[in-house]
Scaffold this motif. Sequence first.
Motif, PDB file in Angstrom:
ATOM      1  N   UNK A 132     -97.910  -5.761 -13.592  1.00 18.56           N
ATOM      2  CA  UNK A 132     -96.451  -5.757 -13.671  1.00 18.56           C
ATOM      3  C   UNK A 132     -96.028  -5.193 -15.017  1.00 18.56           C
ATOM      4  N   UNK A 133     -94.780  -4.782 -15.112  1.00 13.36           N
ATOM      5  CA  UNK A 133     -94.288  -4.184 -16.356  1.00 13.36           C
ATOM      6  C   UNK A 133     -93.403  -5.132 -17.148  1.00 13.36           C
ATOM      7  N   UNK A 134     -92.824  -6.117 -16.467  1.00 13.47           N
ATOM      8  CA  UNK A 134     -91.935  -7.040 -17.156  1.00 13.47           C
ATOM      9  C   UNK A 134     -92.045  -8.419 -16.538  1.00 13.47           C
ATOM     10  N   UNK A 135     -91.757  -9.430 -17.344  1.00 15.99           N
ATOM     11  CA  UNK A 135     -91.834 -10.799 -16.854  1.00 15.99           C
ATOM     12  C   UNK A 135     -91.159 -11.741 -17.835  1.00 15.99           C
ATOM     13  N   UNK A 136     -90.791 -12.904 -17.319  1.00 16.98           N
ATOM     14  CA  UNK A 136     -90.408 -14.023 -18.157  1.00 16.98           C
ATOM     15  C   UNK A 136     -91.555 -15.025 -18.122  1.00 16.98           C
ATOM     16  N   UNK A 137     -91.582 -15.923 -19.112  1.00 20.43           N
ATOM     17  CA  UNK A 137     -92.657 -16.901 -19.211  1.00 20.43           C
ATOM     18  C   UNK A 137     -92.063 -18.290 -19.447  1.00 20.43           C
ATOM     19  N   UNK A 138     -92.513 -19.258 -18.640  1.00 23.33           N
ATOM     20  CA  UNK A 138     -92.098 -20.631 -18.882  1.00 23.33           C
ATOM     21  C   UNK A 138     -93.255 -21.566 -18.574  1.00 23.33           C
ATOM     22  N   UNK A 139     -92.977 -22.869 -18.543  1.00 27.83           N
ATOM     23  CA  UNK A 139     -94.030 -23.856 -18.318  1.00 27.83           C
ATOM     24  C   UNK A 139     -93.715 -24.781 -17.141  1.00 27.83           C
ATOM     25  N   UNK A 140     -92.735 -24.389 -16.305  1.00 30.82           N
ATOM     26  CA  UNK A 140     -92.320 -25.288 -15.227  1.00 30.82           C
ATOM     27  C   UNK A 140     -92.047 -24.629 -13.882  1.00 30.82           C
ATOM     28  N   UNK A 141     -91.514 -23.422 -13.842  1.00 32.86           N
ATOM     29  CA  UNK A 141     -90.881 -22.898 -12.633  1.00 32.86           C
ATOM     30  C   UNK A 141     -91.816 -22.844 -11.424  1.00 32.86           C
ATOM     31  N   UNK A 142     -93.018 -22.297 -11.576  1.00 35.01           N
ATOM     32  CA  UNK A 142     -93.921 -22.183 -10.429  1.00 35.01           C
ATOM     33  C   UNK A 142     -94.309 -23.547  -9.889  1.00 35.01           C
ATOM     34  N   UNK A 143     -94.476 -24.516 -10.778  1.00 34.03           N
ATOM     35  CA  UNK A 143     -94.825 -25.868 -10.340  1.00 34.03           C
ATOM     36  C   UNK A 143     -93.691 -26.490  -9.525  1.00 34.03           C
ATOM     37  N   UNK A 144     -92.467 -26.255  -9.951  1.00 32.01           N
ATOM     38  CA  UNK A 144     -91.307 -26.755  -9.201  1.00 32.01           C
ATOM     39  C   UNK A 144     -91.224 -26.060  -7.845  1.00 32.01           C
TER      40      UNK A 144
END
Length: 200
Positions: A132-144
């Motif tokens: 991929x060329x762009x992304x955001x990063x967090x520590x919760x969204x996929x788990x939710x």
Amino acid sequence: MQILVVTPMEEEKRAFKDALASLKIESPKFKVIQTGIGKVAAASEVAVHLASSLYDCVVVTGYAAATSNFKQGEVVVCGKTRYSDIYVPEGVKLDHDKEFDLVSPIDEPIILTSDSFIEKSDVRPIIERFSIESALFDMECAAVADVCEDSNVPVICVKMVSDIPETQTAQSFNEFIENNSDFTEILEKILVLLSMVDDT
């Protein structure tokens, strides 16, 4: 509509509640919770709420890191999410090692979830791994999103870019969240996305 709003930190919870008050939002009904930071904290807290009450949608919001094609302070609607820290041998399939759809008019950008803050040296390997060329990063969204998929509850994710690990931003993460607590634009975007949920 009954909406569960997931915020990891107290500062994000307070900022979202202030936006609700500022825009005088009475409907839909928002329940704003602070889950704590991290996948396990977010997933377990959301699972408890989904088991005890009926929600039409779950919203994940707050601050997030991003690749260098975003700007610090930009408010971003995310189209997909996935875990970025799952590594399995070739040929092994895990049900949750996949992309989860989010409520959005387009599929991009993706928000990648891991159990650690993203450093400059982490960005390129992750981007190359997922092509991929762009992304955001967090520590919760996929788990939710993972938990919500089991309950057939749609998920919205709108984040404010707080830091860009690849570059030297004008403000550090701590400075940024101290000086950028207006979540009005975030809430406005969420309200638009909720109309998509209402139409389904």
